[in-house]
Design a protein around this motif. Structure first.
Motif, PDB file in Angstrom:
ATOM      1  N   ARG A 152      33.352  48.245  33.390  1.00  0.00           N
ATOM      2  CA  ARG A 152      33.906  47.969  32.227  1.00  0.00           C
ATOM      3  C   ARG A 152      33.507  47.094  31.818  1.00  0.00           C
ATOM      4  O   ARG A 152      32.978  47.000  30.208  1.00  0.00           O
ATOM      5  N   LEU A 153      33.230  46.099  31.911  1.00  0.00           N
ATOM      6  CA  LEU A 153      32.387  44.807  31.728  1.00  0.00           C
ATOM      7  C   LEU A 153      30.919  44.834  31.133  1.00  0.00           C
ATOM      8  O   LEU A 153      30.330  44.556  30.383  1.00  0.00           O
ATOM      9  N   GLY A 195      35.631  48.089  37.683  1.00  0.00           N
ATOM     10  CA  GLY A 195      36.083  46.852  36.611  1.00  0.00           C
ATOM     11  C   GLY A 195      34.763  45.602  35.835  1.00  0.00           C
ATOM     12  O   GLY A 195      34.391  45.607  34.829  1.00  0.00           O
ATOM     13  N   ARG A 234      29.494  39.740  40.998  1.00  0.00           N
ATOM     14  CA  ARG A 234      30.744  40.555  40.333  1.00  0.00           C
ATOM     15  C   ARG A 234      32.053  39.891  40.847  1.00  0.00           C
ATOM     16  O   ARG A 234      32.624  39.844  39.992  1.00  0.00           O
ATOM     17  N   LEU A 288      32.413  37.421  27.000  1.00  0.00           N
ATOM     18  CA  LEU A 288      31.880  37.574  28.720  1.00  0.00           C
ATOM     19  C   LEU A 288      30.212  37.498  28.450  1.00  0.00           C
ATOM     20  O   LEU A 288      29.853  36.783  29.865  1.00  0.00           O
ATOM     21  N   ARG A 289      29.834  36.539  27.621  1.00  0.00           N
ATOM     22  CA  ARG A 289      28.571  35.780  27.335  1.00  0.00           C
ATOM     23  C   ARG A 289      28.929  34.401  28.194  1.00  0.00           C
ATOM     24  O   ARG A 289      27.716  34.257  28.454  1.00  0.00           O
ATOM     25  N   LEU A 337      30.837  47.072  28.121  1.00  0.00           N
ATOM     26  CA  LEU A 337      31.026  46.008  27.266  1.00  0.00           C
ATOM     27  C   LEU A 337      29.695  45.899  26.730  1.00  0.00           C
ATOM     28  O   LEU A 337      29.160  45.920  25.152  1.00  0.00           O
ATOM     29  N   LEU A 373      28.991  35.210  31.801  1.00  0.00           N
ATOM     30  CA  LEU A 373      28.006  35.267  32.276  1.00  0.00           C
ATOM     31  C   LEU A 373      27.135  33.893  32.340  1.00  0.00           C
ATOM     32  O   LEU A 373      26.346  33.470  33.159  1.00  0.00           O
ATOM     33  N   ALA A 428      36.778  35.974  34.338  1.00  0.00           N
ATOM     34  CA  ALA A 428      36.872  37.030  33.535  1.00  0.00           C
ATOM     35  C   ALA A 428      38.566  37.201  33.319  1.00  0.00           C
ATOM     36  O   ALA A 428      39.230  36.300  32.336  1.00  0.00           O
ATOM     37  N   ALA A 485      35.849  39.682  22.681  1.00  0.00           N
ATOM     38  CA  ALA A 485      35.504  40.385  24.270  1.00  0.00           C
ATOM     39  C   ALA A 485      33.781  40.007  24.397  1.00  0.00           C
ATOM     40  O   ALA A 485      33.721  39.424  26.164  1.00  0.00           O
ATOM     41  N   LEU A 515      34.261  37.962  38.001  1.00  0.00           N
ATOM     42  CA  LEU A 515      35.377  39.072  37.987  1.00  0.00           C
ATOM     43  C   LEU A 515      36.758  37.631  37.941  1.00  0.00           C
ATOM     44  O   LEU A 515      37.295  37.725  37.208  1.00  0.00           O
ATOM     45  N   TYR A 561      39.831  44.343  29.736  1.00  0.00           N
ATOM     46  CA  TYR A 561      39.141  45.430  29.901  1.00  0.00           C
ATOM     47  C   TYR A 561      38.853  45.385  32.102  1.00  0.00           C
ATOM     48  O   TYR A 561      38.297  46.287  32.762  1.00  0.00           O
ATOM     49  N   LEU A 562      39.763  44.578  32.300  1.00  0.00           N
ATOM     50  CA  LEU A 562      39.954  44.673  34.045  1.00  0.00           C
ATOM     51  C   LEU A 562      40.462  45.574  34.500  1.00  0.00           C
ATOM     52  O   LEU A 562      40.881  46.345  35.791  1.00  0.00           O
ATOM     53  N   LEU A 589      39.036  39.305  28.034  1.00  0.00           N
ATOM     54  CA  LEU A 589      38.582  40.388  28.614  1.00  0.00           C
ATOM     55  C   LEU A 589      39.914  41.276  30.074  1.00  0.00           C
ATOM     56  O   LEU A 589      38.919  41.849  30.668  1.00  0.00           O
TER      57      LEU A 589
END
Lengths: 210, 404
Positions: free
Chosen positions: B17-18, B14, A186, A139-140, B21, A143, A193, A135, A190, A202-203, A199
């Motif tokens: 939460r990210l 959301g 954001r 996520l990186r 992490l 981003l 993600a 995850a 999202l 985590y949402l 991911l």
């Protein structure tokens, strides 16, 4: 002056640098006070490093970039618009330097695109959970695809927990622009993600999770 | 600081939460020794910075130069305009730069004045003039006395004016000769080519002269416009030979005639053909105008022709000395056209003054002052009344030999 009264004058204690406010520390640094600079270092070194780690992971360059953040502050302390906003300034500088570092690595490793992410992100901490490591890597990647301003705003707002006003001070932009950047960052994070299996978990809130 | 909650709490949670992490990615343990080493490294860097005096590097804010750049640009534009601005006309008298603006012709021979735009004039012997104003596209010349032959090069924006005592002749491109006798107050203008407008005492509206016409005015404020006698040689613009002057004079008369004919033709589409005498009068054919009116029948003309044609007929009659006919026409205008009563009264006053009937002139002027809708006729009527009263007081009420 009455000599009798002079004996009643009591010298006020000079506050220790550790007790001074950020604004006072900045003014002292402007005058070249190295003790004040040390106080700034002690107070903000850990948050700056944490911000850099959030952007780059555990990386060998974290210490070098932290040095660069404080050196940059020392050079431009006299030009800070709001000396009391020292923390947003330092964290904003850290986020920008981390982005610049990622871009530089991307250019350097263009020929090694297959190994791009590992080179940029540095080491992932040895989390006990393999899912967490996946995850974090995903996520990186997400981003990295978000434009600079929105990514910076997202990191400062949600990772460093700055207010929109502080985000604006950190990035040197108007508050309204900062709010829009946070919202857009954001939304983009999202949106991307949602399409990454690692991911999606985590949402969801704890009630939604199976 | 209280911040507004996100519009979408689900999105907000959301994002948090990210972020968690990232934040919880293996927190760094405190390492005092490494911290001290890093601080010493920073301190060394700072001292090197101080040593190189790079602590406050000079920042050039280019936007601060914008006002300076704007000022320099404006100044450059101003200098450019000044350098590019056309220079005023220059002139030379007999080929030499004059000592001043006052030019005198010797008693034995004429003096030639050449302007840099190609315009020329000849100041006849004993003549005197002053160049009172000179610009890029013309000049104002005050003729103190004597005769001048003038050839002005026509240009779209040229502005030339010749002042003869109280009279002013405005020119846009023409050739003419003028004689001014300040003691007698006599002005004579012979126009060979082009057009000029003459203003002065006793002239209610500027008198426009065409090629081939002659204007004469005297001290009493009377003036005449008539066809000029055979043209005298006059110098052409930029080519002072007599033969060319004669040729151009002839050409000028021809073109003026053609222009008058064209005007007459264009007017014929608006007016009854037999009442259109403006072309004839502009060419100085006053007798022919009166003859046409008589052919038509004076009574018929007075009853049917439009007022502006009747004014033309009245003018022709005055120029020709047919005062009775002129008076009859003006009275008819007053009867037929209430709007023109004041104007007709003014001309009746001028007619009576020219015929020596000063009491009658005073009456007409008074009526013109009361009933004229056009302000310049009121002013002219006031002037005429003052003039007549002066003549009555000095007992010099004699009819003018000139036609008003």
């Amino acid at each position: 002056m009455d000599p009798g009264r002079k004996r009643h004058l009591v010298a006020l204690p000079v506050p220790l640098p550790a007790e001074m406010t950020d604004a006072d520390l900045v003014l002292a640094v402007v005058k070249g006070d190295k003790v004040a600079l040390r106080a700034v270092w002690d107070r903000h070194c850990a948050p700056v490093r944490a911000t850099l780690r959030s952007c780059l992971g555990h990386d060998d360059t974290i210490d070098d970039l932290a040095q660069e953040v404080f050196l940059s502050f020392y050079r431009s302390a006299g030009r800070l618009r709001d000396p009391s906003a020292l923390r947003p300034y330092l964290l904003g500088t850290a986020v920008k330097l981390a982005s610049a570092e990622i871009r530089a690595r991307t250019r350097r490793n263009r020929l090694y695109r297959l190994f791009h992410w590992s080179a940029v992100a540095g080491r992932i901490a040895q989390s006990p959970d393999v899912d967490d490591r996946d995850a974090l890597r995903s996520l990186r990647e997400v981003l990295a695809r978000v434009p600079d301003r929105e990514r910076h705003a997202f990191l400062l707002r949600y990772v460093e927990d700055l207010t929109p006003m502080e985000v604006a001070q950190a990035l040197g932009i108007p508050k309204g622009t900062a709010k829009r950047a946070i919202s857009e960052g954001r939304r983009r994070v999202l949106l991307r993600a949602q399409n990454v299996p690692a991911l999606v978990h985590y949402l969801r809130s704890s009630q939604e999770r199976p | 600081m209280m911040e507004k909650p996100s519009d979408c709490p689900k999105e907000e949670s959301g994002a948090h939460r990210l972020a968690a992490l990232l934040r919880n990615n293996a927190p760094e343990s405190a390492d005092g020794e490494r911290d001290q080493v890093e601080w010493q490294r920073l301190l060394r860097s700072v001292r090197e910075e101080d040593a190189r005096d790079l602590r406050r590097p000079r920042v050039v804010r280019w936007w601060m130069l914008a006002p300076l750049v704007a000022c320099v640009t404006l100044a450059a534009l101003g200098v450019f305009r000044v350098l590019r601005a056309p220079a005023p006309l220059r002139f030379a008298q007999d080929g030499n730069a004059p000592a001043g603006n006052y030019l005198v012709a010797e008693a034995e021979r004429p003096s030639h004045v050449d302007f840099s735009d190609g315009s020329r004039l000849v100041l006849h012997p004993s003549g005197r003039l002053r160049v009172s104003n000179i610009e890029t596209d013309g000049a104002t010349l005050l003729i103190e006395r004597g005769q001048v032959d003038v050839a002005i090069r026509h240009q779209p924006s040229c502005r030339w004016q010749f002042d003869f005592g109280p009279y002013a002749v405005r020119v846009t491109g023409t050739r003419f000769a003028a004689t001014w006798n300040p003691e007698a107050g006599d002005l004579r203008v012979d126009l060979f080519e082009g057009a000029v407008a003459v203003r002065g005492p006793g002239i209610s509206t500027p008198v426009t002269l065409r090629g081939g016409q002659q204007f004469r005015a005297n001290k009493a404020g009377s003036y005449t416009v008539r066809k000029q006698p055979p043209a005298a040689p006059v110098l052409p613009v930029g080519a002072p030979t007599a033969s060319e002057a004669a040729a151009l004079a002839a050409k000028g008369r021809h073109s003026a005639s053609v222009a008058g004919l064209e005007r007459a033709t264009s007017r014929s589409t608006r007016d009854p053909p037999l009442c259109d005498w403006a072309g004839l009068v502009s060419r100085g054919k006053f007798a022919a105008t009166i003859a046409q009116a008589r052919d038509l029948g004076v009574e018929t003309a007075l009853a049917e022709c439009p007022p502006h044609s009747l004014f033309v007929l009245a003018d022709a009659a005055r120029y020709q000395g047919a005062f009775d006919l002129s008076e009859r026409v003006l009275l008819a205008i007053r009867t037929r056209s209430p709007d023109d009563m004041g104007k007709a009264a003014f001309f009746l006053g001028r007619l009576a003054e020219a015929r020596g009937n000063l009491a009658l002139a005073l009456g007409w002027y008074a009526q013109a002052m009361e009933s004229s809708l056009e302000s310049h006729f009121v002013e002219e009527a006031k002037t005429g009344r003052t003039r007549v009263l002066g003549r009555l007081r000095t007992r010099q009420a004699r009819p003018s030999p000139m036609v008003p």
